[in-house]
Design a protein around this motif. Structure first.
Motif, PDB file in Angstrom:
ATOM      1  N   LEU A 150       0.931  -1.285  -0.095  1.00 14.50           N
ATOM      2  CA  LEU A 150      -0.105  -0.139  -0.030  1.00 14.50           C
ATOM      3  C   LEU A 150       0.934   1.344  -0.074  1.00 14.50           C
ATOM      4  CD1 LEU A 150      -2.804   1.195   0.122  1.00 14.50           C
ATOM      5  CD2 LEU A 150      -2.352   1.158   2.916  1.00 14.50           C
TER       6      LEU A 150
ATOM      7  N   VAL B  55       0.714   5.374   0.163  1.00 18.46           N
ATOM      8  CA  VAL B  55      -0.412   6.298   0.731  1.00 18.46           C
ATOM      9  C   VAL B  55       0.199   7.771   0.954  1.00 18.46           C
ATOM     10  CG1 VAL B  55      -1.608   7.170   2.764  1.00 18.46           C
ATOM     11  CG2 VAL B  55      -1.751   4.867   2.292  1.00 18.46           C
TER      12      VAL B  55
ATOM     13  N   TRP C 291      -5.444  10.181   5.719  1.00 18.01           N
ATOM     14  CA  TRP C 291      -4.598   9.073   5.348  1.00 18.01           C
ATOM     15  C   TRP C 291      -4.587   8.074   6.238  1.00 18.01           C
ATOM     16  CZ3 TRP C 291      -0.363   7.566   8.217  1.00 18.01           C
ATOM     17  CH2 TRP C 291       0.029   8.414   9.002  1.00 18.01           C
TER      18      TRP C 291
ATOM     19  N   GLU D 114      -7.170   5.419   5.776  1.00 20.10           N
ATOM     20  CA  GLU D 114      -6.964   4.458   4.558  1.00 20.10           C
ATOM     21  C   GLU D 114      -5.970   3.499   5.053  1.00 20.10           C
ATOM     22  OE1 GLU D 114      -4.878   5.184   0.187  1.00 20.10           O
ATOM     23  OE2 GLU D 114      -5.439   6.892   1.424  1.00 20.10           O
TER      24      GLU D 114
ATOM     25  N   ALA E 244      -8.153   0.777   7.073  1.00 14.87           N
ATOM     26  CA  ALA E 244      -9.205   0.028   6.123  1.00 14.87           C
ATOM     27  C   ALA E 244      -8.297  -1.085   5.785  1.00 14.87           C
ATOM     28  CB  ALA E 244      -9.657   0.880   5.327  1.00 14.87           C
ATOM     29  N   HIS E 245      -6.928  -0.644   5.124  1.00 14.11           N
ATOM     30  CA  HIS E 245      -6.038  -1.865   4.583  1.00 14.11           C
ATOM     31  C   HIS E 245      -5.778  -2.810   5.708  1.00 14.11           C
ATOM     32  CE1 HIS E 245      -3.142  -3.435   1.743  1.00 14.11           C
ATOM     33  NE2 HIS E 245      -2.123  -3.273   2.853  1.00 14.11           N
TER      34      HIS E 245
END
Length: 328
Positions: free
Chosen positions: A191, A193, A200, A203, A206-207
């Protein structure tokens, strides 16, 4: 020869490209025709005369620069004749002289550049690469590790991300802007970002939720608010390894326990952990070996030597990708 000289501490514009006398190697030294000189944030601190990074500010005027690669063109007394004409790289320590067409180096600091590395890559590995090897001596990465790396598009972050990926760890790379995050993703991060965007951390969470895990280690050269958000991503027993604070906000000392997370602030001593009679040289050899084997590929941003001031401004403004290198 042409070199960059600093006549007064202060901003990047104080770096002046001018004619100076060729240096002469002393006993046990060689002279190198410089093909690449490394630029580091520490160089900017020394340029400003900031106390702390070096035992004392350099005497002025001075030619900055502590990492050079090139070809040996002259020998001092007692320097082995076998060095003449060889492609070499060296870290000068706190001795100045790298931002120049020629530089004097203690022969004991030299490494021959592996045949498949260019000068810029060798410079990246002799300073930034050895630091990466030192940091990695404080953690074990492999399958099951989930590594968060702020500034993952920088010279150091790029190498740490590659090493973690090669070891089988899950890599989450943070960088500023679309171009940098694209480079981080292309380098193999699971990932990538943009940590300049609001929200951020959500995000990243969530990953991690999709993976069913939490971060296990943060390799942090940024500090400040970014570091605090990264620490919040760690699970119980996670580790926050601090080796820089370009955004400030990290206290000295360590290790510390914060909500079950181990925070350890690494200083210059990390380069002595490799053991042996010369642990720093051990790390340099390890870094060059990783690059020669193709396991670590440093990213490089190149500037002409005459544009050293622009290189400093770009580095301080976080407008570069990978290691910043000056080329005479």
């Amino acid at each position: 020869m042409r070199a960059i000289r600093l006549h007064a501490f202060g901003p990047a514009d104080n770096l002046v490209h001018e004619e100076v006398e060729d240096p002469r190697p002393g006993p046990g030294q060689v002279r190198v025709t410089v093909r690449a000189a490394g630029v580091h944030l520490l160089d900017a601190a020394l340029r400003e005369g900031v106390p702390g990074p070096a035992p004392e500010p350099p005497a002025l005027p001075t030619v900055p620069g502590r990492e050079v690669a090139g070809v040996v063109d002259a020998l001092g007394e007692d320097a082995a004749g076998t060095w003449l004409g060889r492609r070499v790289v060296a870290h000068l320590g706190f001795a100045p002289g790298g931002y120049a067409e020629r530089a004097v180096v203690d022969a004991a600091r030299l490494h021959e550049i592996p045949a498949n590395l260019d000068f810029a890559a060798a410079v990246a590995m002799i300073g930034t690469g050895r630091t990466a090897m030192g940091i990695l001596g404080f953690t074990v990465l492999g399958p099951g590790a989930v590594v968060v790396i702020p500034a993952a598009a920088g010279g150091l972050g790029t190498l740490l991300a590659q090493y973690a990926r090669n070891a089988g760890a899950t890599v989450i790379g943070l960088a500023g802007g679309a171009e940098k995050t694209a480079r981080v993703a292309a380098a193999g991060a699971g990932l990538a970002v943009d940590y300049t965007r609001p929200g951020w951390p959500a995000e990243v969470r969530a990953h991690l939720d999709r993976l069913g895990t939490r971060a296990t280690v943060v390799l942090d050269g940024v500090g400040g608010d970014v570091a605090r958000e990264c620490v919040a991503l760690l699970g119980p027993g996670g580790r926050h390894l601090v080796f820089g604070w370009s955004a400030l906000g990290i206290r000295d000392g360590g290790p510390h326990l914060v909500g079950g997370v181990s925070e350890e602030v690494l200083g210059p001593a990390m380069l002595r952990r490799a053991g042996g009679p010369d642990p720093v040289r051990t790390l340099e050899l390890r870094a060059l070996g990783e690059a020669a084997a193709g396991r670590l590929v440093p990213a490089v941003t190149r500037f002409p030597l005459a544009e050293a001031a622009a290189a400093h401004r770009a580095l301080e403004g976080r407008a570069t990708i990978g290691k910043v290198v000056l080329e005479p």
